[in-house]
Design a protein around this motif. Structure first.
Motif, short mmCIF file in Angstrom:
data_model
loop_
_atom_site.label_atom_id
_atom_site.label_comp_id
_atom_site.label_asym_id
_atom_site.label_seq_id
_atom_site.Cartn_x
_atom_site.Cartn_y
_atom_site.Cartn_z
N ILE A 218 0.83 -1.20 0.00
CA ILE A 218 0.00 0.00 0.00
C ILE A 218 0.86 1.26 0.00
O ILE A 218 0.62 2.21 -0.76
N LEU A 219 1.90 1.27 0.84
CA LEU A 219 2.74 2.46 0.96
C LEU A 219 3.44 2.82 -0.34
O LEU A 219 3.71 4.00 -0.61
N TYR A 220 3.74 1.82 -1.16
CA TYR A 220 4.47 2.08 -2.39
C TYR A 220 3.61 1.84 -3.63
O TYR A 220 4.11 1.50 -4.69
N SER A 221 2.32 2.04 -3.46
CA SER A 221 1.39 1.98 -4.58
C SER A 221 0.87 3.39 -4.88
O SER A 221 1.21 4.35 -4.19
N LYS A 222 0.04 3.49 -5.88
CA LYS A 222 -0.54 4.78 -6.22
C LYS A 222 -1.63 5.20 -5.22
O LYS A 222 -2.01 6.37 -5.15
N THR A 223 -2.13 4.20 -4.47
CA THR A 223 -3.16 4.50 -3.48
C THR A 223 -2.52 5.12 -2.24
O THR A 223 -1.59 4.56 -1.67
N LYS A 224 -2.99 6.29 -1.85
CA LYS A 224 -2.46 6.96 -0.68
C LYS A 224 -3.45 6.84 0.48
O LYS A 224 -4.65 6.96 0.30
N LEU A 225 -2.90 6.63 1.65
CA LEU A 225 -3.74 6.52 2.84
C LEU A 225 -4.27 7.88 3.25
O LEU A 225 -3.53 8.87 3.25
N ARG A 252 9.71 -9.20 17.22
CA ARG A 252 11.09 -9.09 16.78
C ARG A 252 11.28 -8.94 15.27
O ARG A 252 12.41 -8.85 14.81
N ASP A 253 10.23 -8.90 14.51
CA ASP A 253 10.41 -8.73 13.06
C ASP A 253 9.28 -7.88 12.48
O ASP A 253 8.76 -8.18 11.41
N LEU A 254 8.90 -6.83 13.19
CA LEU A 254 7.84 -5.96 12.69
C LEU A 254 8.35 -5.10 11.54
O LEU A 254 9.41 -4.47 11.65
N LYS A 255 7.61 -5.09 10.46
CA LYS A 255 7.92 -4.27 9.29
C LYS A 255 6.65 -4.19 8.45
O LYS A 255 5.71 -4.99 8.66
N PRO A 256 6.56 -3.26 7.52
CA PRO A 256 5.30 -3.09 6.77
C PRO A 256 4.81 -4.34 6.06
O PRO A 256 3.60 -4.59 6.00
N SER A 257 5.72 -5.17 5.55
CA SER A 257 5.29 -6.36 4.82
C SER A 257 4.70 -7.42 5.74
O SER A 257 4.06 -8.37 5.26
N ILE A 353 7.57 -0.17 15.62
CA ILE A 353 6.29 0.49 15.34
C ILE A 353 6.54 1.96 14.98
O ILE A 353 5.93 2.50 14.05
N GLY A 354 7.46 2.62 15.71
CA GLY A 354 7.78 4.00 15.39
C GLY A 354 8.35 4.15 13.99
O GLY A 354 7.99 5.09 13.26
N CYS A 355 9.22 3.24 13.59
CA CYS A 355 9.78 3.28 12.24
C CYS A 355 8.69 3.08 11.18
O CYS A 355 8.68 3.74 10.13
N ILE A 356 7.77 2.18 11.46
CA ILE A 356 6.66 1.94 10.52
C ILE A 356 5.75 3.17 10.46
O ILE A 356 5.34 3.60 9.37
N PHE A 357 5.43 3.74 11.61
CA PHE A 357 4.60 4.94 11.68
C PHE A 357 5.25 6.07 10.88
O PHE A 357 4.60 6.74 10.07
N GLY A 358 6.54 6.28 11.09
CA GLY A 358 7.24 7.32 10.34
C GLY A 358 7.21 7.07 8.85
O GLY A 358 7.06 8.01 8.05
N GLU A 359 7.33 5.83 8.44
CA GLU A 359 7.29 5.48 7.02
C GLU A 359 5.90 5.75 6.44
O GLU A 359 5.77 6.15 5.27
N GLN A 364 8.40 6.81 2.75
CA GLN A 364 9.70 6.21 2.51
C GLN A 364 10.28 5.83 3.86
O GLN A 364 9.88 6.38 4.89
N PRO A 365 11.22 4.87 3.89
CA PRO A 365 11.78 4.45 5.17
C PRO A 365 12.45 5.63 5.91
O PRO A 365 13.05 6.50 5.29
N VAL A 366 12.33 5.62 7.21
CA VAL A 366 12.89 6.70 8.02
C VAL A 366 14.40 6.54 8.18
O VAL A 366 15.15 7.52 8.10
#
Length: 515
Positions: A218-225, A252-257, A353-359, A364-366
């Motif tokens: 979703i983050l890297y598609s044309k659809t914006k949140l 221990r492995d939280l990320k957008p995917s 979670i903070g890194c994901i929120f920032g992204e 784009q990745p923080v």
């Protein structure tokens, strides 16, 4: 010989075996027969003169046949948590009985082989395969209809699941956790295909609710949140992780995917618990580094690879709660992990979670570091260089010297890096991305923050109410047979208790005392 109404051509096997009743083993006469398409029956009598049957067992799809440890030539037939324990005169006779019994049970299981997307799928016929939706290191995933419920599910096939023992252990860990978790924002088992027996256990089929996509796509598609969608997704992530952490588990492995999204409802589910660990002395000290890459190639970040292949090393760690640093894709990795702190806690998940929120705010990745040093420099440039007191968790002298010799960066105004983010979002983000793990915001406090307050739901904020115990998984000696046995036990536990949160797979089989 009178077979008490059993037609000879329906008898699959018959003969004398010892049967355990209470403390004693006694000889009994057994007949295994099957009438047409009906489930087979295993009936036993006092002796070969037949007479009145002592008991008759119907071999339904839930029945299992396994060897019986501690009894020479022994095996057991397990049905709904009760075990009929028997023994033959020799190994050949035992193996023949077990084969015939398993064949009868296989007829009842009624799994069908479907050729789909270039491979054979052995699944329950109530599932209709529709399309391939993903692939990764452990196999690939297809969408399917559950014809009995009209729901759509995702089926992941892991072919030759026990060829790589480290990968198999991660799959075991994930199944164990998914079976016990029960929260709307945490992926859970919908179903799992049951093999005929431990001996036949090679491929694994894991079924979960079908979700449309994941956050990375979703983050890297044309659809914006929209702002509301972003807030709602973040709140669900916080609520789901509150449940997971309250069960004594670090993801221990939280990320957008690893955040699945239903685009119709904006519902979020946390997935991929293969690297998760318990927080209370549940780590096998000889297995702490199973996540460590064995080559520099695995250390390179690949944003498109959702299933990085990680392999084992033999490094030992000493402390009760020391964990490996090789967790979490680097861009979402907490600084204390990179600086060699092993007694970390739930704060590492909050950093991710903070890194994901920032992204989500930045699109784009923080902190897209190319290696550890670059990663730490990016963090320090944004948040400022921590003081020596704030580096209390750094015990390695070289790591401490590296940090203190960095330029004295001051914390940036987050509004400059995130110009479109509202002040409340930046306030929450700044409380997540704090170098000192002790000062990072807690999940409960984050859920109470004004940025997400309008989306709060009391039922989503409930703690798990149980602590996952994974000592048996983490302490397991890695052999194919051990992994097959334990994963088979998890499958059986799910079959017996499909919706009981926190249920243990160690269900004691009750002996069938009928005699």
């Amino acid at each position: 010989m009178d077979n008490s109404g059993h037609e000879q051509n329906n008898i699959r096997m018959q003969g004398i075996m010892q049967k355990k009743g209470g403390m004693r083993w006694q000889k009994r006469y057994f007949i295994l027969y099957q009438n047409g398409t009906k489930p087979a029956q295993l009936t036993y009598f006092k002796d070969e003169n037949i007479g009145e049957a002592r008991a008759s067992l119907e071999l339904t799809r839930d029945a299992k046949v396994d060897r019986l440890s501690g009894k020479q030539f022994g095996f057991q037939v397990i049905i709904k948590g009760r075990a009929l324990k028997v023994a033959t005169e020799n190994a050949d006779e035992r193996d023949e009985w077990m084969k015939h019994l398993r064949d009868c049970i296989a007829d009842a299981v009624s799994q069908t082989i479907v050729h789909f997307s270039g491979t054979d799928w052995c699944i329950d016929p109530k599932y209709k395969l529709l399309r391939k939706v993903g692939s990764g290191a452990y196999g690939f995933v297809v969408a399917a209809d559950d014809l009995s419920t009209k729901k759509q599910v995702a089926i992941k096939k892991v072919a030759n699941a026990f060829d790589d023992l480290v990968d198999a252990k991660r799959i075991l860990r994930e199944v164990c956790l998914m079976r016990q978790f029960n929260h709307p924002n945490v992926v859970k088992l919908y179903d799992i295909m049951e093999p005929k027996s431990i001996d036949d256990f090679e491929d694994l089929y894991i079924l979960t609710e079908l979700m449309s996509t994941d956050l990375q796509k979703i983050l890297y598609s044309k659809t914006k949140l929209s702002d509301e969608q972003l807030q709602y997704l973040l709140y669900q992530l916080l609520a789901g992780m509150n449940y997971v952490n309250s069960a004594g588990v670090l993801h221990r492995d939280l990320k957008p995917s690893n955040l699945l999204i239903d685009i119709q409802t904006c519902n979020l589910q946390i997935c991929d618990f293969g690297l998760a660990r318990g927080t209370q002395s549940q780590i096998n000290k000889t297995d702490l580094s199973e996540d460590a890459p064995t080559s520099s190639a695995t250390e390179k970040q690949n944003k498109q690879d959702n299933n990085s292949s990680l392999h084992a090393s033999t490094e030992n760690k000493e402390a009760e709660q020391e964990y490996t640093e090789y967790v979490v894709t680097r861009w979402y990795r907490a600084p204390e992990i990179m600086l060699g702190f092993h007694a970390y806690d739930q704060a590492i998940d909050m950093w991710s979670i903070g890194c994901i929120f920032g992204e989500m705010l930045l699109h784009q990745p923080v902190f897209p570091g190319s290696d550890y040093i670059h990663q730490l420099k990016l963090i320090v440039k944004l948040l400022g260089r921590p003081t020596k007191d704030e580096l209390w968790f750094v015990s390695n002298l070289n790591a401490m010297n590296f940090m203190l010799q960095l330029p004295e960066y001051k914390a940036q105004d987050l509004s400059l890096k995130f110009p479109k983010a509202p002040p409340s979002a930046l306030d929450l983000l700044s409380s997540m991305l704090i170098f000192n793990p002790k000062k990072r915001i807690s999940l409960h406090a984050a859920m109470e923050h004004k940025f997400v307050e309008e989306f709060r739901e009391q039922e989503l904020e409930q703690d798990a109410g149980f602590h996952v115990k994974m000592d048996d998984v983490e302490n397991l000696i890695l052999t194919k047979r051990n992994l097959q046995k334990m994963l088979y036990a998890e499958v059986r536990a799910f079959r017996d208790f499909p919706s009981v949160a926190g249920a243990s797979s160690k269900q004691q089989d009750t002996e069938m005392m009928i005699d």
